[in-house]
Design a protein around this motif. Structure first.
Motif, PDB file in Angstrom:
ATOM      1  N   ARG A 131       1.136  -1.383   0.296  1.00 35.45           N
ATOM      2  CA  ARG A 131      -0.421  -0.258  -0.323  1.00 35.45           C
ATOM      3  C   ARG A 131       0.705   1.503  -0.163  1.00 35.45           C
ATOM      4  NH1 ARG A 131      -1.904  -3.682   2.453  1.00 35.45           N
ATOM      5  NH2 ARG A 131      -4.488  -4.192   2.573  1.00 35.45           N
ATOM      6  N   GLU A 132       1.728   1.035   0.614  1.00 38.83           N
ATOM      7  CA  GLU A 132       2.943   2.272   1.068  1.00 38.83           C
ATOM      8  C   GLU A 132       3.061   2.592  -0.951  1.00 38.83           C
ATOM      9  OE1 GLU A 132       3.492  -0.185   2.800  1.00 38.83           O
ATOM     10  OE2 GLU A 132       1.719  -0.198   4.524  1.00 38.83           O
ATOM     11  N   GLU A 133       3.228   1.785  -1.857  1.00 41.14           N
ATOM     12  CA  GLU A 133       3.753   2.338  -2.700  1.00 41.14           C
ATOM     13  C   GLU A 133       2.978   3.366  -3.547  1.00 41.14           C
ATOM     14  OE1 GLU A 133       3.066  -1.733  -4.901  1.00 41.14           O
ATOM     15  OE2 GLU A 133       4.802  -2.649  -3.774  1.00 41.14           O
ATOM     16  N   LEU A 134       2.460   3.829  -3.460  1.00 43.86           N
ATOM     17  CA  LEU A 134       1.207   4.970  -3.285  1.00 43.86           C
ATOM     18  C   LEU A 134       2.359   6.424  -2.678  1.00 43.86           C
ATOM     19  CD1 LEU A 134      -2.587   4.125  -3.400  1.00 43.86           C
ATOM     20  CD2 LEU A 134      -0.540   4.358  -5.427  1.00 43.86           C
ATOM     21  N   ASP A 135       2.822   6.204  -1.730  1.00 50.06           N
ATOM     22  CA  ASP A 135       3.192   7.327  -1.293  1.00 50.06           C
ATOM     23  C   ASP A 135       4.180   7.409  -1.444  1.00 50.06           C
ATOM     24  OD1 ASP A 135       1.557   7.199   1.216  1.00 50.06           O
ATOM     25  OD2 ASP A 135       2.396   5.854   2.441  1.00 50.06           O
ATOM     26  N   HIS A 136       4.949   6.872  -2.298  1.00 51.30           N
ATOM     27  CA  HIS A 136       6.770   7.043  -3.134  1.00 51.30           C
ATOM     28  C   HIS A 136       6.102   6.941  -4.446  1.00 51.30           C
ATOM     29  CE1 HIS A 136       8.167   6.258   0.462  1.00 51.30           C
ATOM     30  NE2 HIS A 136       7.227   4.337   0.298  1.00 51.30           N
ATOM     31  N   ASP A 137       5.192   6.870  -4.919  1.00 49.27           N
ATOM     32  CA  ASP A 137       4.787   7.711  -6.811  1.00 49.27           C
ATOM     33  C   ASP A 137       3.730   8.231  -6.575  1.00 49.27           C
ATOM     34  OD1 ASP A 137       4.241   6.890  -9.416  1.00 49.27           O
ATOM     35  OD2 ASP A 137       5.088   5.202  -9.774  1.00 49.27           O
ATOM     36  N   LYS A 138       4.489   9.638  -6.739  1.00 50.61           N
ATOM     37  CA  LYS A 138       3.022  10.310  -7.240  1.00 50.61           C
ATOM     38  C   LYS A 138       1.871  10.471  -7.895  1.00 50.61           C
ATOM     39  CE  LYS A 138       4.582  12.630  -3.048  1.00 50.61           C
ATOM     40  NZ  LYS A 138       3.947  12.314  -2.721  1.00 50.61           N
ATOM     41  N   GLU A 139       3.138  10.682  -9.359  1.00 49.70           N
ATOM     42  CA  GLU A 139       1.628   9.812 -10.437  1.00 49.70           C
ATOM     43  C   GLU A 139       0.848   9.060 -10.736  1.00 49.70           C
ATOM     44  OE1 GLU A 139       2.038   9.231 -15.467  1.00 49.70           O
ATOM     45  OE2 GLU A 139       3.804   9.016 -14.503  1.00 49.70           O
ATOM     46  N   LEU A 140       1.509   7.266  -9.882  1.00 46.40           N
ATOM     47  CA  LEU A 140       0.584   6.703  -9.897  1.00 46.40           C
ATOM     48  C   LEU A 140      -0.718   6.951  -8.430  1.00 46.40           C
ATOM     49  CD1 LEU A 140      -0.103   3.728 -10.205  1.00 46.40           C
ATOM     50  CD2 LEU A 140       1.172   2.885  -8.596  1.00 46.40           C
ATOM     51  N   HIS A 141      -0.149   7.898  -7.579  1.00 43.33           N
ATOM     52  CA  HIS A 141      -1.068   7.824  -6.064  1.00 43.33           C
ATOM     53  C   HIS A 141      -1.984   8.806  -7.065  1.00 43.33           C
ATOM     54  CE1 HIS A 141      -2.797  10.568  -2.665  1.00 43.33           C
ATOM     55  NE2 HIS A 141      -2.304   9.364  -2.069  1.00 43.33           N
ATOM     56  N   SER A 142      -1.737  10.054  -7.872  1.00 44.88           N
ATOM     57  CA  SER A 142      -2.554  10.655  -8.514  1.00 44.88           C
ATOM     58  C   SER A 142      -3.921   9.661  -9.688  1.00 44.88           C
ATOM     59  CB  SER A 142      -1.959  11.400  -9.052  1.00 44.88           C
ATOM     60  OG  SER A 142      -2.867  12.553 -10.373  1.00 44.88           O
ATOM     61  N   LEU A 143      -2.703   8.988 -10.526  1.00 40.46           N
ATOM     62  CA  LEU A 143      -3.982   8.326 -11.143  1.00 40.46           C
ATOM     63  C   LEU A 143      -4.940   7.108 -10.194  1.00 40.46           C
ATOM     64  CD1 LEU A 143      -1.400   7.074 -13.508  1.00 40.46           C
ATOM     65  CD2 LEU A 143      -3.088   8.213 -14.176  1.00 40.46           C
ATOM     66  N   ILE A 144      -4.373   6.883  -9.177  1.00 38.79           N
ATOM     67  CA  ILE A 144      -5.458   5.660  -8.213  1.00 38.79           C
ATOM     68  C   ILE A 144      -6.568   6.017  -7.653  1.00 38.79           C
ATOM     69  CG2 ILE A 144      -4.996   4.313  -6.271  1.00 38.79           C
ATOM     70  CD1 ILE A 144      -4.443   2.393  -8.414  1.00 38.79           C
ATOM     71  N   SER A 145      -5.899   7.405  -6.696  1.00 36.57           N
ATOM     72  CA  SER A 145      -7.038   8.631  -6.531  1.00 36.57           C
ATOM     73  C   SER A 145      -8.034   8.536  -7.660  1.00 36.57           C
ATOM     74  CB  SER A 145      -6.466  10.116  -5.463  1.00 36.57           C
ATOM     75  OG  SER A 145      -5.599  10.088  -4.751  1.00 36.57           O
ATOM     76  N   ASP A 146      -7.751   9.329  -8.734  1.00 37.96           N
ATOM     77  CA  ASP A 146      -8.439   9.616  -9.792  1.00 37.96           C
ATOM     78  C   ASP A 146      -9.602   8.345  -9.589  1.00 37.96           C
ATOM     79  OD1 ASP A 146      -7.910  12.348  -9.249  1.00 37.96           O
ATOM     80  OD2 ASP A 146      -6.779  12.157 -11.302  1.00 37.96           O
ATOM     81  N   LEU A 147      -9.359   6.772  -9.934  1.00 36.49           N
ATOM     82  CA  LEU A 147      -9.982   6.186  -9.965  1.00 36.49           C
ATOM     83  C   LEU A 147     -10.777   5.157  -8.858  1.00 36.49           C
ATOM     84  CD1 LEU A 147      -7.538   3.604 -12.356  1.00 36.49           C
ATOM     85  CD2 LEU A 147      -9.853   4.898 -12.673  1.00 36.49           C
ATOM     86  N   TYR A 148     -10.073   5.543  -7.156  1.00 31.62           N
ATOM     87  CA  TYR A 148     -10.673   5.731  -6.735  1.00 31.62           C
ATOM     88  C   TYR A 148     -12.237   6.454  -6.681  1.00 31.62           C
ATOM     89  CZ  TYR A 148     -12.011   6.009  -1.959  1.00 31.62           C
ATOM     90  OH  TYR A 148     -12.642   5.178  -0.374  1.00 31.62           O
ATOM     91  N   ASP A 149     -11.920   7.893  -6.693  1.00 29.53           N
ATOM     92  CA  ASP A 149     -13.058   8.595  -6.225  1.00 29.53           C
ATOM     93  C   ASP A 149     -13.864   8.298  -7.525  1.00 29.53           C
ATOM     94  OD1 ASP A 149     -11.437  10.438  -4.982  1.00 29.53           O
ATOM     95  OD2 ASP A 149     -11.048  11.464  -5.556  1.00 29.53           O
ATOM     96  N   ALA A 150     -13.605   8.183  -8.872  1.00 25.00           N
ATOM     97  CA  ALA A 150     -14.841   7.281  -9.713  1.00 25.00           C
ATOM     98  C   ALA A 150     -15.378   5.966  -9.301  1.00 25.00           C
ATOM     99  CB  ALA A 150     -14.059   7.189 -11.161  1.00 25.00           C
ATOM    100  N   PHE A 151     -14.539   5.341  -8.483  1.00 26.98           N
ATOM    101  CA  PHE A 151     -15.472   4.046  -8.106  1.00 26.98           C
ATOM    102  C   PHE A 151     -16.530   4.425  -6.666  1.00 26.98           C
ATOM    103  CE2 PHE A 151     -15.222   0.364  -4.836  1.00 26.98           C
ATOM    104  CZ  PHE A 151     -15.575  -0.628  -5.600  1.00 26.98           C
ATOM    105  N   VAL A 152     -15.786   5.394  -5.802  1.00 23.85           N
ATOM    106  CA  VAL A 152     -16.893   5.698  -5.001  1.00 23.85           C
ATOM    107  C   VAL A 152     -18.423   6.349  -5.353  1.00 23.85           C
ATOM    108  CG1 VAL A 152     -17.198   7.172  -3.033  1.00 23.85           C
ATOM    109  CG2 VAL A 152     -14.799   6.022  -2.791  1.00 23.85           C
ATOM    110  N   ALA A 153     -17.656   7.014  -6.288  1.00 22.81           N
ATOM    111  CA  ALA A 153     -19.300   8.037  -6.847  1.00 22.81           C
ATOM    112  C   ALA A 153     -20.030   6.788  -7.759  1.00 22.81           C
ATOM    113  CB  ALA A 153     -18.900   8.791  -8.467  1.00 22.81           C
TER     114      ALA A 153
END
Length: 178
Positions: A131-153
């Motif tokens: 899970r911590e990989e997202l803390d070290h890869d800002k681009e991946l974190h941003s992409l996953i955050s957008d996909l997560y937000d779409a999942f939640v929505a």
């Protein structure tokens, strides 16, 4: 999975998602508790084979949903974990197809493509996603955050579709005891 008629009749439509999943989960947990760890894969496969198409769709989606909805990091890790188990990931996607949820299906397919290309989750034996990989890869974190937000929505509409399907075809999800 069985429920008494009087219990089922008083359920509101928005409670069907939970009411049909909980009995399956209890049976699953009981069987897992009774099995030595080396037999768990065979038990899981047997349990899954015993389910109806509707129960399979509900069980696999709900198992994923319960974990993935918690946070972007959980969405990332659980998506990767299930992608690494091709049969389970395929069952999750088939479940969304069964329920007619093209929007959420598209979201998790985009997630699958991203994770397969970026981190290559591999097989369960090789799985080492953190899970911590997202803390070290800002681009991946941003992409996953957008996909997560779409999942939640999209999740409330998916649950609504599932509840409607259960209401119309309850006999594919639960056995009513008179």
């Amino acid at each position: 999975m069985k429920v008494k008629r009087e219990q089922f009749d008083v359920l509101a439509r928005d409670e069907l998602f939970d009411a049909c999943f909980e009995p399956m989960l209890q049976v699953y947990k009981q069987r897992m508790a009774e099995q030595p760890i080396e037999n768990s894969t065979a038990m899981k496969e047997q349990f899954y084979r015993e389910l109806t198409d509707g129960q399979r769709a509900l069980f696999t989606f709900r198992a994923y949903y319960n974990h993935a909805i918690q946070s972007a990091a959980e969405y990332y890790w659980w998506s990767a974990y299930f992608i690494a188990q091709a049969n389970i990931w395929s069952a999750i996607k088939a479940g969304l197809t069964y329920f007619g949820d093209d929007k959420l299906l598209e979201n998790i397919e985009v997630t699958e493509s991203l994770l397969t290309n970026r981190i290559q989750p591999g097989s369960p034996d090789e799985f080492n996603v953190k899970r911590e990989e997202l803390d070290h890869d800002k681009e991946l974190h941003s992409l996953i955050s957008d996909l997560y937000d779409a999942f939640v929505a999209a999740a409330p509409a998916a649950i609504h579709l599932i509840n409607n399907k259960i209401e119309r075809h309850y006999d594919d999800f639960i056995v009513i005891e008179e």
